[in-house]
Enzyme design. Sequence first.
Site, PDB file in Angstrom:
ATOM      1  N   ALA A 157       0.846  -1.209   0.000  1.00 27.13           N
ATOM      2  CA  ALA A 157       0.000   0.000   0.000  1.00 27.13           C
ATOM      3  C   ALA A 157       0.872   1.246   0.000  1.00 27.13           C
ATOM      4  O   ALA A 157       0.579   2.245  -0.673  1.00 27.13           O
ATOM      5  CB  ALA A 157      -0.918  -0.002   1.216  1.00 27.13           C
ATOM      6  N   TYR A 158       1.951   1.184   0.747  1.00 24.27           N
ATOM      7  CA  TYR A 158       2.881   2.315   0.850  1.00 24.27           C
ATOM      8  C   TYR A 158       3.502   2.617  -0.507  1.00 24.27           C
ATOM      9  O   TYR A 158       3.510   3.769  -0.968  1.00 24.27           O
ATOM     10  CB  TYR A 158       3.950   1.944   1.879  1.00 24.27           C
ATOM     11  CG  TYR A 158       4.998   2.990   2.150  1.00 24.27           C
ATOM     12  CD1 TYR A 158       4.683   4.166   2.821  1.00 24.27           C
ATOM     13  CD2 TYR A 158       6.325   2.781   1.767  1.00 24.27           C
ATOM     14  CE1 TYR A 158       5.661   5.113   3.094  1.00 24.27           C
ATOM     15  CE2 TYR A 158       7.302   3.718   2.043  1.00 24.27           C
ATOM     16  CZ  TYR A 158       6.967   4.884   2.702  1.00 24.27           C
ATOM     17  OH  TYR A 158       7.934   5.809   2.976  1.00 24.27           O
ATOM     18  N   THR A 159       4.021   1.570  -1.159  1.00 20.89           N
ATOM     19  CA  THR A 159       4.648   1.766  -2.467  1.00 20.89           C
ATOM     20  C   THR A 159       3.646   2.306  -3.473  1.00 20.89           C
ATOM     21  O   THR A 159       3.960   3.212  -4.252  1.00 20.89           O
ATOM     22  CB  THR A 159       5.236   0.435  -2.990  1.00 20.89           C
ATOM     23  OG1 THR A 159       6.156  -0.066  -2.031  1.00 20.89           O
ATOM     24  CG2 THR A 159       5.939   0.633  -4.318  1.00 20.89           C
ATOM     25  N   SER A 161       1.045   4.165  -2.918  1.00 16.15           N
ATOM     26  CA  SER A 161       0.753   5.579  -2.650  1.00 16.15           C
ATOM     27  C   SER A 161       1.878   6.483  -3.127  1.00 16.15           C
ATOM     28  O   SER A 161       1.640   7.532  -3.733  1.00 16.15           O
ATOM     29  CB  SER A 161       0.502   5.797  -1.154  1.00 16.15           C
ATOM     30  OG  SER A 161       1.689   5.613  -0.394  1.00 16.15           O
TER      31      SER A 161
END
Length: 252
Positions: A157-159, A161
Site C-alpha cells: 500500500a505504501y509503495t 501511494s
Amino acid sequence: MTYSTALITGASRGIGAATATALAGSGIQLIGVHYRRDQRAAEDTATRLRSLGATPILIQADLAEGEPAAAAIAKAWNQALAAHGYSGTDVFVSNAGINGAQSLAELDPETYARVQAVNLTAPLFLLHHLADSLNDGGRIVAVSTGYTRIAAPTHLAYTASKAGLEGALRAVAPELAQRGITVNCVAPGVIDTDLNADWINQAGAREGAGRLSAFGRIGTPEDVAEVITFLTSDRSRWITGQTIDTTGGSLL
Ligand code: NAD
C-alpha cells in the site's frame, strides 16, 4: 531568484523538521510548520526556526481526512501569507507520510485507504489548493521512497501511494514549468526517524538496514534535507518531473 516562503507538511519531526531547519538556514523567512497532533514537537521546530531568524506558522491537520484537510491547510497558510505581507508560496515540501507496511496477504481496505489518504490524496489536493498561490519560479518537492525503485513486498500500500504521488507530480510538471515552477520528488532509503521506530532498535536491525546502502549506514534526516534544500533553490532550476534517489546508493 530569492525564496521567502515555504510550507512543509509533517515538519514537527524527522525529515520534515530537518528540512524546515535547513530551509530557515538557507534564508527562507516564513515557514509553515504543518503537524498532525504533536504540538510540543511542532513548537520545538518553531523554536529552532526562530533561532535561525525565520518566522514559523504552526498549522494542525490530520491528512487522513484527505481533501478537507488539504483545503484547511491551504486556507490557513494563505491567510498567514497575507497577514505577513507575502504575495504567495515560493516552496512547498510535501513530506508528511505514514508507513503502513502490508504484504499482499495482509492487505486490508482500512489500512490501504488510510495510507492512500495521507500519502497521496491529501498531498495532491494540497497542491491543487495551493496552485493559485504558487509564485512563478517556485519549487515543489515531495518525499517519496526508494521502494518505488526497489521492490518491497512488505510495503504494498505504501509503495502504491508513493508511486502514485511520483506519477501525479511528473504529470503536473509541464504545466507548472510554464510558470518556471519545478516539481520533483526525493526517494529516501532507510532514514533514522520515528517512521522506523517499531523495528530499527531491535538487535542487529540498524546494522542490517545500514548494509543496504553503498555507504554502509542508514541515513539521517539531514542527508535528505540537504537534497530537498537543493531542489528548493534556484540552483535546481533545470530539473523538473524527476525523482532523485536519496537512498545512499541502496541496492544499486
Ligand atoms: P516521521 O514519522 O518521523 O515523520 C512523519 C511526519 O508525517 C510527522 O511529522 C507526522 O506528524 C506526519 N504525519 C504522519 N501521519 C500524518 C497524518 N495523518 N496527518 C498529518 N501528518 C502526518 O517519519 P519521516 O521518516 O520523517 O517521514 C517523512 C517522509 O519520509 C514520509 O513521507 C515517509 O514516507 C518518507 N520516507 C521515510 C523513510 C524512512 O526510512 N524514515 C524512507 C523513505 C521515505
